[in-house]
Design a protein around this motif. Structure first.
Motif, PDB file in Angstrom:
ATOM      1  N   ARG A 136     -92.833  -4.835  17.392  1.00  0.00           N
ATOM      2  CA  ARG A 136     -91.641  -4.175  16.852  1.00  0.00           C
ATOM      3  C   ARG A 136     -91.459  -4.558  15.393  1.00  0.00           C
ATOM      4  O   ARG A 136     -91.424  -5.743  15.053  1.00  0.00           O
ATOM      5  N   VAL A 137     -91.354  -3.546  14.563  1.00  0.00           N
ATOM      6  CA  VAL A 137     -91.106  -3.740  13.136  1.00  0.00           C
ATOM      7  C   VAL A 137     -90.003  -2.772  12.742  1.00  0.00           C
ATOM      8  O   VAL A 137     -90.241  -1.566  12.630  1.00  0.00           O
ATOM      9  N   GLY A 138     -88.781  -3.291  12.579  1.00  0.00           N
ATOM     10  CA  GLY A 138     -87.644  -2.413  12.335  1.00  0.00           C
ATOM     11  C   GLY A 138     -87.459  -1.462  13.499  1.00  0.00           C
ATOM     12  O   GLY A 138     -87.446  -1.869  14.659  1.00  0.00           O
ATOM     13  N   GLY A 139     -87.330  -0.178  13.199  1.00  0.00           N
ATOM     14  CA  GLY A 139     -87.176   0.828  14.258  1.00  0.00           C
ATOM     15  C   GLY A 139     -88.490   1.308  14.829  1.00  0.00           C
ATOM     16  O   GLY A 139     -88.525   2.237  15.640  1.00  0.00           O
ATOM     17  N   ARG A 161    -107.442   6.862  15.581  1.00  0.00           N
ATOM     18  CA  ARG A 161    -107.632   6.036  14.393  1.00  0.00           C
ATOM     19  C   ARG A 161    -106.299   5.715  13.730  1.00  0.00           C
ATOM     20  O   ARG A 161    -106.093   4.600  13.237  1.00  0.00           O
ATOM     21  N   GLU A 162    -105.382   6.675  13.720  1.00  0.00           N
ATOM     22  CA  GLU A 162    -104.050   6.405  13.163  1.00  0.00           C
ATOM     23  C   GLU A 162    -103.356   5.309  13.951  1.00  0.00           C
ATOM     24  O   GLU A 162    -102.729   4.415  13.374  1.00  0.00           O
ATOM     25  N   PHE A 163    -103.472   5.378  15.289  1.00  0.00           N
ATOM     26  CA  PHE A 163    -102.843   4.343  16.100  1.00  0.00           C
ATOM     27  C   PHE A 163    -103.476   2.981  15.840  1.00  0.00           C
ATOM     28  O   PHE A 163    -102.773   1.969  15.725  1.00  0.00           O
ATOM     29  N   ASP A 164    -104.808   2.934  15.777  1.00  0.00           N
ATOM     30  CA  ASP A 164    -105.489   1.665  15.530  1.00  0.00           C
ATOM     31  C   ASP A 164    -105.037   1.047  14.210  1.00  0.00           C
ATOM     32  O   ASP A 164    -104.809  -0.168  14.127  1.00  0.00           O
ATOM     33  N   LEU A 165    -104.905   1.872  13.185  1.00  0.00           N
ATOM     34  CA  LEU A 165    -104.478   1.383  11.871  1.00  0.00           C
ATOM     35  C   LEU A 165    -103.048   0.879  11.934  1.00  0.00           C
ATOM     36  O   LEU A 165    -102.737  -0.214  11.426  1.00  0.00           O
ATOM     37  N   LEU A 166    -102.163   1.650  12.557  1.00  0.00           N
ATOM     38  CA  LEU A 166    -100.764   1.257  12.662  1.00  0.00           C
ATOM     39  C   LEU A 166    -100.611  -0.031  13.460  1.00  0.00           C
ATOM     40  O   LEU A 166     -99.868  -0.943  13.066  1.00  0.00           O
ATOM     41  N   ALA A 167    -101.318  -0.133  14.597  1.00  0.00           N
ATOM     42  CA  ALA A 167    -101.219  -1.321  15.444  1.00  0.00           C
ATOM     43  C   ALA A 167    -101.739  -2.561  14.722  1.00  0.00           C
ATOM     44  O   ALA A 167    -101.163  -3.657  14.848  1.00  0.00           O
ATOM     45  N   LEU A 169    -101.741  -3.151  11.496  1.00  0.00           N
ATOM     46  CA  LEU A 169    -100.759  -3.565  10.496  1.00  0.00           C
ATOM     47  C   LEU A 169     -99.484  -4.104  11.152  1.00  0.00           C
ATOM     48  O   LEU A 169     -98.886  -5.071  10.673  1.00  0.00           O
ATOM     49  N   ALA A 170     -99.068  -3.484  12.270  1.00  0.00           N
ATOM     50  CA  ALA A 170     -97.843  -3.922  12.948  1.00  0.00           C
ATOM     51  C   ALA A 170     -97.982  -5.321  13.527  1.00  0.00           C
ATOM     52  O   ALA A 170     -96.993  -6.035  13.701  1.00  0.00           O
ATOM     53  N   LEU A 228     -97.245  -3.528   6.165  1.00  0.00           N
ATOM     54  CA  LEU A 228     -96.240  -2.805   6.917  1.00  0.00           C
ATOM     55  C   LEU A 228     -95.045  -3.734   7.110  1.00  0.00           C
ATOM     56  O   LEU A 228     -95.213  -4.859   7.591  1.00  0.00           O
ATOM     57  N   GLU A 229     -93.879  -3.277   6.743  1.00  0.00           N
ATOM     58  CA  GLU A 229     -92.659  -4.069   6.939  1.00  0.00           C
ATOM     59  C   GLU A 229     -91.489  -3.117   7.134  1.00  0.00           C
ATOM     60  O   GLU A 229     -91.572  -1.940   6.763  1.00  0.00           O
ATOM     61  N   PRO A 230     -90.391  -3.597   7.735  1.00  0.00           N
ATOM     62  CA  PRO A 230     -89.261  -2.708   7.987  1.00  0.00           C
ATOM     63  C   PRO A 230     -88.583  -2.297   6.679  1.00  0.00           C
ATOM     64  O   PRO A 230     -88.716  -3.000   5.667  1.00  0.00           O
TER      65      PRO A 230
END
Length: 237
Positions: A136-139, A161-167, A169-170, A228-230
């Motif tokens: 969880r990062v912000g909302g 690939r978008e999910f892998d990148l987001l996860a 960084l999150a 990645l930050e809130p």
């Protein structure tokens, strides 16, 4: 213990196709095979596969076009089998969604090793991984086990690939991740250009409702990396 995989072979050369089927079947994999791109699209629409081996020289569509169409309907790992050894072409295919490639002619041992690596990455990112805490990062919430992400309670429609990148960084909120590390960990590439990352960041930003000029979650530090930050920061030290 080695796990069996469900494999789709897309190859129009009957000799090569038969050899691949024989080798994969001998290795205890379940194999289906087709000789055209349109047949491959029908197969992935009706059956679940663990990996697709895709020839580029297909009679109805070039394999690169077939890859784009496959990526429109499935996130199944794709290994390109090609006689083309041009580096720019290979990089373009990897950026277009291929998970790996093999240059013809290749040995069955080489194919087995590449398949094993792709399947390990796929299973580690999917349901074979141990349960992980929702990030969880912000909302923003990212569930690595279910491969789902939500922003302010609304499900995000992300490619694999978008999910892998987001996860990735999150899992490191507030940390600037070098681009070289992103290429190595998210794309499993030891080389590549920044355009690969920039394109996926652009797509992610659009889905997060932000832009590069007005970032909320995704921040690029020119010449350094991405974090990645809130919104508004506020991460604990």
């Amino acid at each position: 213990m080695r796990r069996m995989a469900s494999v789709l072979v897309v190859e129009d050369d009957q000799f090569v196709r038969s050899a691949l089927i024989r080798h994969l079947t001998d290795a205890a994999h379940t194999v289906r095979s087709v000789g055209t791109a349109l047949e491959a699209l029908r197969e992935v629409a009706h059956f679940r596969f663990d990996v697709v081996i895709l020839d580029l020289g297909l009679p109805d569509l070039d394999g690169s076009e077939a890859l784009k169409m496959l990526r429109g309907i499935t996130d199944v790992p794709v290994i390109i089998a090609t006689a083309r050894d041009d580096e720019s072409e290979i990089v373009r295919l990897l950026n277009a969604g291929a998970d790996d490639y093999l240059t013809k002619p290749f040995s069955v041992e080489h194919l087995s090793a590449r398949m094993a690596a792709v399947l390990r990455r796929s299973r580690a990112a999917g349901g074979d991984a141990p349960p992980e805490t929702v990030l969880r990062v912000g909302g923003l919430s990212v569930d690595p086990l279910r491969r789902q992400a939500e922003l302010d309670g609304v499900r995000l429609d992300l490619t694999r690939r978008e999910f892998d990148l987001l996860a990735f960084l999150a899992a490191r909120p507030g940390v600037v991740v070098p681009r070289k590390e992103l290429l190595a960990e998210v794309w499993q590439q030891s080389y590549g250009d920044d355009q690969t990352i920039d394109v996926h960041l652009s797509w992610l930003r659009r889905k997060l409702g932000e832009t590069a000029a007005q970032p909320r979650y995704l921040h690029t530090l020119r010449g350094v990396g991405v974090k990645l930050e809130p919104p508004g920061g506020g991460l604990p030290l």
